[in-house]
Every structure is written in C-alpha cells, then in structure tokens.
Design an enzyme around this catalytic site. Structure first.
Site, mmCIF file in Angstrom:
data_model
loop_
_atom_site.group_PDB
_atom_site.id
_atom_site.type_symbol
_atom_site.label_atom_id
_atom_site.label_comp_id
_atom_site.label_asym_id
_atom_site.label_seq_id
_atom_site.Cartn_x
_atom_site.Cartn_y
_atom_site.Cartn_z
ATOM 1 N N CYS A 1 0.832 -1.204 0.000
ATOM 2 C CA CYS A 1 0.000 0.000 0.000
ATOM 3 C C CYS A 1 0.868 1.255 0.000
ATOM 4 O O CYS A 1 1.428 1.629 1.038
ATOM 5 C CB CYS A 1 -0.914 -0.023 1.226
ATOM 6 S SG CYS A 1 -1.890 1.477 1.377
ATOM 7 N N CYS B 1 -0.469 4.074 2.246
ATOM 8 C CA CYS B 1 -0.238 3.871 3.684
ATOM 9 C C CYS B 1 1.227 4.105 4.054
ATOM 10 O O CYS B 1 1.517 4.697 5.091
ATOM 11 C CB CYS B 1 -0.595 2.439 4.092
ATOM 12 S SG CYS B 1 -2.081 1.788 3.367
ATOM 13 N N ASP B 2 2.150 3.640 3.238
ATOM 14 C CA ASP B 2 3.552 3.546 3.666
ATOM 15 C C ASP B 2 4.532 4.431 2.899
ATOM 16 O O ASP B 2 5.692 4.537 3.299
ATOM 17 C CB ASP B 2 4.021 2.082 3.554
ATOM 18 C CG ASP B 2 3.205 1.169 4.457
ATOM 19 O OD1 ASP B 2 2.804 1.631 5.539
ATOM 20 O OD2 ASP B 2 2.956 0.010 4.071
#
Ligand code: NAP
Length: 328
Positions: free
Chosen positions: A135, A138-139
C-alpha cells in the site's frame, strides 16, 4: 440476535452503493465494514476516473462521501468482520461477527472484494511493515529520499509507482516480462517521470534485511533474476512495494457458494449467487474490470435484485420488530 432485511458484507464501492440503494428503498440495512472501511479504494491516493469529480478525488474522501450518503437514508455501519455464515437453510440467513454478535438477514449481499497477492518469496513476510508493503498510500511517506522498488507491470504497479515518486529518490519498477500490462496512458506518464526506471524480464527471488541500529532488521537489498539470461544478482533497495494483482476473499463462502476455478464467486445475470437470496457484487466476482465505478455499478445491480427479490416474497417476510428469533 439482531434481525435485518439486508446484510451487506464488505464496505468497498460495491457495498456502499448497495447500502445506499437498499436503505433508500426503506429496507433495514446493515453493512459489516470489515477490517478497513472502503476496502482497497481507501488505500488509493488519487482517484481520477470516478465520474463526477472533474478535479479527481482521493480514495478515503470517496469512501466517506459514499458512507454518508448511505447513512442519510438509514444504513447502519457495524465495524466488525463477518467470520461465519450459514446459507444452507435458506432465508433468513445467519451471520456471526468477530465480536461474537449474531444477525439474521432476509437477504445477504457479498461485496467483500479481493486482497493483494503476495510473491511468496523468502523475506517477504519477514519484512512486511519494515520495508515490504502492499500500500503506497499507507507507507510511501516512510520512504522519503529512499530508493524504492515496485514489483508488477499492471495499472496498480505504475499508478502506485507514480505516487511513490512524491517520496522516493528513485523508483525502480521490476516486471517479469518485457511488455507492460498497464494502460498506455499510465505507461506514458511513468516513462516520462525522471525518477522512474524499469527493469524488465526480471523476478525477485529474495528480500534481505539488516539490523537497523539497535532495532529490528529492515530491508536493504533484493536478489534479482534475469529470466532471459538466467543471471542472478543483488541490488540494494530501501523498500519493496508489491502490486502483482489480487485474490478474491471468497474463503468464507467456499463450502456454501459456487466459486470459479480461481475462487471468484459465480453469479447469474441478476448478480445472484448459487443460493437464492444471496447476491454478490464487485471484485469478489469480477476478475476483469476491477474499477471502483464498475464495483459501484455492480453494487447497484445487486441491490436492485435484492429489493425485487424481497418484494416478491413480501407476504412471507416477518415484521422485524415482532419476529421471534431463537436465542433472543
Ligand atoms: P493486474 O492487471 O493483474 O497486473 C498484475 C501485474 O503483476 C502483471 O503485470 C503481472 O505480470 C504481474 N504479476 C502477477 N503475478 C506475479 C508474480 N508472482 N511475480 C511477478 N509479477 C507478477 O493487476 P493490477 O495492476 O492490480 O490491476 C488489477 C485491475 O485493476 C486491472 O483490471 C486494472 O486495469 C485495474 N486498475 C486500474 C487502475 C486505473 O484505472 N487507474 C488502477 C489500478 C488497477 P504479467 O503482466 O506478466 O501477467
């Protein structure tokens, strides 16, 4: 035990659209959100191809708007996952959640989507959250100024690689063939981006890490194999983002609903599964189109079929507030 006319398992664009339609049809509707409200689309930073947003939108914003719209008509959201279903006795269907709660629903819509596919190579599981990710939204932030590797040659890989250029110093896309699967539009954008490079006909065999000061090991390098020459070599990298497709989340239903060979749910032209009164929509059955808008369209179709199905058996439906439910 709680009783509803419509239970929707999953809260992606298919489930949220279905909830809007069934709630607006005055049917009591509960949505089991699962682990992540919105599913995959909520991890997508930029959504440029959902009609109605000329300046684009973000996955989380789209999801929040869809949820609010369904709630406006009375849809209820339960932030739990369904862990057990019993479709064997027909409608009403029994559902159990990870919180131990039980529900009876006259009709069920399965919109539980798909999950990112893993490479299944040494080091992949070990370094999830410490250099391996599925992701970018997300990261990506953790890889500011770093050298990033993206695996895959489809739309997801290129779209997320483009997003990762906001953070990384370099983004190298590794693809197992010499021909990208991604759309031409994305290929043009990715190839024009000076931070992005491509390594074709190459697979990752291994992900390696080293201790990070006193902390746990983090990703430091990958072992690559050129599938044309057979050459194996090591390449330093700080992060590996894997976008090699998705697998449907059909395991919960595998003994009760008909699935295809690759585990997608089989449905008829009315979105009905192999059990009467159980409908499916979105990536749980669709391995081809897999767009937020096609999932939303599917959710609408499944909801309209469920509304019609319930309408046809209206005289047999027990009033929700007077029904006697075993265990109450
Ligand atoms: P995809 O189209 O199935 O592409 C998966 C990619 O990963 C392919 O290039 C495939 O290689 C590669 N791959 C698969 N297994 C692999 C393995 N074990 N090792 C190495 N590489 C592997 O999946 P996706 O990119 O996630 O896209 C899914 C669907 O969503 C598509 O229909 C796509 O159009 C859609 N989508 C659209 C957008 C958009 O419109 N902006 C964005 C994201 C996704 P091969 O090419 O050799 O098979």
């Amino acid at each position: 035990m709680k009783r509803e006319r419509v239970a929707i398992i999953g809260s992606g664009p298919a489930g949220l659209t279905a909830a809007l339609y069934t709630a607006r049809a005055q049917l009591s509707t509960v949505v089991f959100v699962g682990k992540l409200l919105g599913g995959q689309i909520s991890t997508t930073h930029e959504v440029e191809n959902f009609p109605g947003f000329p300046n684009g939108t973000t996955g989380p914003e789209l999801v929040e708007n869809m949820k609010q719209q369904a709630e406006k008509f009375g849809a209820k959201f339960v932030f739990e996952s369904v862990t057990e279903v019993d479709f064997t006795k027909g409608s009403p269907f029994l559902l159990k959640t990870d919180n131990g709660d039980e529900y009876l629903a006259d009709t069920v819509l399965v919109t539980i989507g798909a999950n990112p596919r893993e490479l299944n190579i040494p080091g992949e599981r070990t370094f999830v959250g410490r250099g391996v990710s599925y992701c970018a939204t997300c990261d990506g932030f953790f890889f500011r100024g770093k050298d990033i590797t993206v695996v895959g040659g489809g739309d997801s890989a290129l779209q997320e690689a483009l997003f990762l250029t906001k953070f990384g110093k370099t983004v190298n896309i590794i693809h197992r063939r010499d021909d990208l699967r991604a759309s031409i539009a994305l290929q043009v954008r990715a190839k024009a981006n000076p931070k992005i490079s491509f390594t074709y006909s190459t697979i990752i065999e291994d992900i390696k890490g080293e201790a990070n000061g006193g902390g746990p090991a983090i990703v430091k390098s990958i072992t690559l194999k050129d599938v044309k020459t057979g050459q194996i070599y090591e390449k330093p990298t700080d992060g590996v983002f894997i976008f090699v497709g998705y697998d449907p989340n059909s395991w919960l239903f595998k003994d009760q609903l008909a699935l295809s060979g690759d585990q997608y749910m089989k449905i008829d032209s009315n979105m009905q599964t192999s059990i009467e009164g159980v409908f499916a929509a979105g990536e749980i059955h669709d391995s081809v189109f897999r767009q937020a808008i096609t999932a939303a369209g599917d959710g609408c179709k499944a909801a309209l079929s469920a509304i019609k199905w319930l309408g046809e058996r209206e005289d047999k439906l027990q009033p929700l507030d007077t029904v006697a439910v075993a265990g109450d």
